[in-house]
Enzyme design. Sequence first.
Site, PDB file in Angstrom:
ATOM      1  CB  ALA A 102       9.044   1.327 -12.231  1.00  0.00           C
ATOM      2  CE  LYS A 103       7.288   4.780  -5.178  1.00  0.00           C
ATOM      3  NZ  LYS A 103       5.850   4.452  -5.117  1.00  0.00           N
TER       4      LYS A 103
END
Length: 411
Positions: A102-103
């Site tokens: 994720a980011k």
Amino acid sequence: MVSAVEATNEFLSRAMDALELPANMQEILREPQRALHVSVEVDLDDGEVHQFKGFRVQHNNIRGPYKGGLRYHPGLDADHAAALASLMTWKTAVVGVPFGGAKGGICIDPSKYSDAEVERITRKFVQGIAPIIGPTIDIPAPDMGTGAREMAWIMSEYEKFHGFSPGVVTGKPVELFGTPSRSEATGRGCWKVTEAALKKQGKKLKGATVVIQGFGNVGAHAAAFIHESGGKVIAVSDHNGGIIDRSGLDIPALRAHIADGGTIQDFGSPEVISNAELLLLDCDVLMPAAIGEVITGDNAGDLRCELIVEGANMPTTPDGDSILRDRGIMVVPDILANAGGVATSYFEWVQNLQYMLWGVDETRGKLDKLMAGAFDAVFDRADERTCSLRDAAFILGVERVARAAELRGIQ
Ligand code: NAD
């Protein structure tokens, strides 16, 4: 110049094609599973209400909870975050920690706001993303523009609704269930894979010449460990340029000089050079540990190193990579080389879930073993398939995620 999204997808496509994955599986692995955009409205110190844009891109959680940094940067955009989220999926898979990728972050230049404003902005952002984060769902971490301070605020905001939850973020202050060796971990991992890769080339780190671009968290720690092991760090740089000392820089003295407010450039080295020149120095190891897209089709043919260890994310463009492959220059790719940080985040999370605290030596020992094992697994895969370490790392990561998807019944 190709975008980060295109570059990631190109490396990913090569791996998926090599594995002959069916088109539907390729689509599943390429696309983020979810992207949440949030509006962060906050009262600023002058009494005005301001709106910031924030988001979290969750690429894949087939092998475990989503994991990745939160970036505070005015130029942050969802496409770039999606590419970095995808890289996290492959990185966590390559080193075998049970996370996905994720980011996210907020479009903001935090230096323009007071500490109290940044705290309010962070807490409001947490309220926006709270439904999709959690110790078993998505575990954010520091990235550009954020650090232990923001992680403490995130944990404390999240705990208002969920009770004691140190496992909701990693990279926390040590006093708040963080891991003391987290800050050095990415650099230490780079050092460990440098040593392993040199060994495969029939060399020793002791006496090897090393050039490092970027002397921040990753570059300075990597330099320190390399220096400690007898490696000769002959050049380093920051965004203003670099210095060379062919007899080997005194890294502890340079770090102390910087800690005292000095700069790389006024350290008193015999030669000052530009970042472009630094990349072309004759050396055993080149470690880009600053920014992306510095090794490209324009300069890859002129590099004079025998090994590249990618401390930074995406420092090599696909056209640069193809030249390095043709030239037989070994590249330890970012998803392996700089995975020491996320591996130590995993150790922090494990301790948090069990309410346990390990000592520094225990965490370092586990990291060294994990990085050496991951390097060997990638090296063996490259050997088996007669391909580059980058292709092998993507193949290994993609294979693990695809296999987990298959076992879960997602096809
Ligand atoms: P940092 O901000 O601590 O240090 C960055 C360094 O790069 C500084 O010395 C800065 O002056 C230099 N720099 C900035 N722009 C430059 C330019 N145009 N040319 C040359 N040097 C430049 O950052 P960091 O945490 O060390 O991260 C460095 C890279 O490693 C980034 O690509 C980051 O995404 C990646 N990375 C970091 C971690 C981590 O745990 N910190 C983990 C994985 C990947």
